[in-house]
Design an enzyme around this catalytic site. Structure first.
Site, PDB file in Angstrom:
ATOM      1  N   HIS A 131       0.805  -1.221   0.000  1.00 50.32           N
ATOM      2  CA  HIS A 131       0.000   0.000   0.000  1.00 50.32           C
ATOM      3  C   HIS A 131       0.837   1.269   0.000  1.00 50.32           C
ATOM      4  O   HIS A 131       0.308   2.375  -0.036  1.00 50.32           O
ATOM      5  CB  HIS A 131      -0.935  -0.019   1.222  1.00 50.32           C
TER       6      HIS A 131
ATOM      7  N   LYS B 254       3.293   4.388  -1.143  1.00 49.18           N
ATOM      8  CA  LYS B 254       3.463   5.236  -2.323  1.00 49.18           C
ATOM      9  C   LYS B 254       4.751   6.026  -2.129  1.00 49.18           C
ATOM     10  O   LYS B 254       4.779   7.048  -1.436  1.00 49.18           O
ATOM     11  CB  LYS B 254       2.305   6.197  -2.508  1.00 49.18           C
TER      12      LYS B 254
ATOM     13  N   ASP C  22      17.478   9.391  -7.894  1.00 53.84           N
ATOM     14  CA  ASP C  22      18.917   9.642  -7.771  1.00 53.84           C
ATOM     15  C   ASP C  22      19.381   9.738  -6.320  1.00 53.84           C
ATOM     16  O   ASP C  22      20.433  10.341  -6.034  1.00 53.84           O
ATOM     17  CB  ASP C  22      19.305  10.925  -8.511  1.00 53.84           C
TER      18      ASP C  22
ATOM     19  N   HIS D 157      -9.131  11.013   0.745  1.00 54.58           N
ATOM     20  CA  HIS D 157      -8.197   9.894   0.640  1.00 54.58           C
ATOM     21  C   HIS D 157      -6.933  10.135   1.459  1.00 54.58           C
ATOM     22  O   HIS D 157      -6.026   9.313   1.483  1.00 54.58           O
ATOM     23  CB  HIS D 157      -7.824   9.672  -0.836  1.00 54.58           C
TER      24      HIS D 157
ATOM     25  N   LYS E 234      -4.093  10.739   4.481  1.00 59.85           N
ATOM     26  CA  LYS E 234      -3.642  10.034   5.690  1.00 59.85           C
ATOM     27  C   LYS E 234      -2.609  10.929   6.362  1.00 59.85           C
ATOM     28  O   LYS E 234      -1.401  10.681   6.302  1.00 59.85           O
ATOM     29  CB  LYS E 234      -3.020   8.677   5.343  1.00 59.85           C
TER      30      LYS E 234
ATOM     31  N   ASP F 284       0.170  19.777  18.042  1.00 61.45           N
ATOM     32  CA  ASP F 284       0.748  21.040  18.502  1.00 61.45           C
ATOM     33  C   ASP F 284       1.305  21.839  17.326  1.00 61.45           C
ATOM     34  O   ASP F 284       0.677  21.867  16.265  1.00 61.45           O
ATOM     35  CB  ASP F 284       1.782  20.783  19.594  1.00 61.45           C
TER      36      ASP F 284
END
Length: 419
Positions: A134, A136, A141, A313, A315, A320
């Site tokens: 899952h 991404k 380089d 979508h 996350k 603080d």
């Protein structure tokens, strides 16, 4: 024509020593930029790939054969043809509909394509629901990295229509890129050098850096071996430290009791706790599951917003004025107990404020506030059901030998492509 697509098992380091080497500490002196939605993300990551001179490492859960997927394909082919080493790791479920011709074009150009847990349909039904790469991540380089929740698909662009997703990623430059590079190499099955000074599990750095300087970044991830709870523990620890505010925006919210309790406890001691949930979900069950927990949280002062403009979508979270996290991990049983996930933790005031401003815009302009009931009904029953469901899911892979808790081996397989 045959193309070789490797079956990778990114939840199984080859030995215990290597697993210890994948504990990452805080790195200072980084520059982190928030990238909101495909409009900000795709141009930045595509430009980096076009400028690549040595290497492109890419992991994604979803890659579609749409305008974004075809643009990515062209960029990777061009990079490979000019001598750049290109390694692309795809999830067998999220990328299961890719055509053989699409993959063959990449392979013919010299791109190393890898598929995590590929599985053909059985009676027209996908059977690899519970094994998901899952993450991404893109590293170019070993100098610039991207990590977050955005897949390579056109449903992250505003012109997609009403189902376009609201999502976030970050671009990282600086010393932390070396950790992301090492991690991406190790997870793709490539040979990596062990860097001296990386801490072992028993000395794993705290999710809350001792220094509060700017540009601090730490990579955290979950697998099904020694890092099962790292992301969940980071949330719990940060919330336990919260003094002023905490904002969590998460697409699929159905965490375990310990994290729920820490959210509630923060609100009880006066922290302004705000949750931004899906109000227009792409998966209706996600909304129903989250609402089972609302009464438990509302009664202690947690403010809950449902984002209703389009599917959420993201996350992301902040605590603080200087702690933030962005990554691929939802706060549900799939992400916290089954999927292979990766987030970055960030201690940086400017980034924290940028993320806060973005989420504040969502909550004020595009969300509805869930009212707290004076006498919550059935909250104890809902919490009990939620607790049982979560922990059944959490231990499900250990109870069944064919889910991600098993130890699959690295093995190539052949796929027929069109001539």
């Amino acid at each position: 024509m045959n193309i070789a697509v490797e079956h990778i098992a990114t939840d199984q380091p080859p030995d215990e020593a290597k697993a210890r080497d994948l504990d990452y500490g805080w790195q200072s002196g980084n520059q982190v930029q928030l990238l909101e939605n495909g409009e900000a993300y795709f141009p930045r990551v595509f430009d980096a790939m076009r400028a690549a001179q040595r290497e492109i490492l890419l992991e994604t859960f979803i890659l579609f054969e749409d305008k974004v997927g075809h643009e990515l394909q062209g960029i990777l082919i061009e990079a490979a043809q000019r001598g750049v080493k290109v390694v692309v790791s795809l999830d067998g479920f999220g990328c299961g509909e890719l055509s053989a011709a699409f993959l063959a074009a990449l392979a013919d150009a010299g791109v190393m394509v890898q598929m995590f847990d590929p599985a053909s349909k059985t009676l027209g039904i996908r059977t690899n629901w519970f094994r998901r790469l899952h993450r991404k991540i893109v590293v170019v380089d070993a100098e610039v990295a991207f990590i977050g929740g955005i897949n390579f698909s056109a449903d992250h662009l505003g012109d997609f229509g009403p189902e376009v997703k609201q999502d976030y990623s970050v671009q990282v430059t600086g010393p932390a890129v070396a950790d992301l590079h090492h991690f991406a190499l190790a997870q793709s099955g490539r040979q990596v050098r062990t860097r001296r000074g990386w801490r072992r599990r028993q000395q794993r750095p705290s999710p809350w850096a001792t220094d509060s300087g700017e540009g601090l970044v730490r990579l955290i991830y979950r697998d099904n071996l020694q890092h099962r709870d790292d992301i969940e523990e980071a949330y719990i620890y940060a919330l336990s430290k919260a003094k002023k505010r905490a904002v969590i925006a998460n697409a699929y919210f159905f965490p375990g009791y310990r994290l729920l309790r820490e959210i509630r406890n923060a609100a009880r001691r006066g922290v302004q706790v705000q949750l931004i949930m899906q109000g227009q979900p792409d998966v209706l069950l996600a909304k129903l599951a989250a609402r089972m927990l609302y009464d438990y949280l509302l009664k202690d002062g947690v403010v809950i917003h449902e984002y209703c403009q389009r599917p959420l979508h993201g996350k992301v979270a902040l605590v603080d004025d200087d702690w933030s996290t962005v990554g691929s991990s939802n706060l549900d049983p799939l992400s916290l107990a089954l999927n292979l996930e990766a987030n970055v933790l960030i201690r940086d005031r400017a980034f924290n404020q940028q993320l806060y401003d973005s989420l504040e815009t969502l909550s004020k302009n595009h969300c509805q506030v869930i009212p707290a009931k004076q006498k919550p009904r059935l909250w104890l029953w809902r919490l009990t059901v939620g607790f049982l469901v979560f922990h059944v899911m959490r231990h499900f892979p250990a109870l069944t030998g064919w889910l991600p808790a098993h130890k699959p081996r690295l093995k190539p397989f052949e796929s027929q492509a069109h001539d």
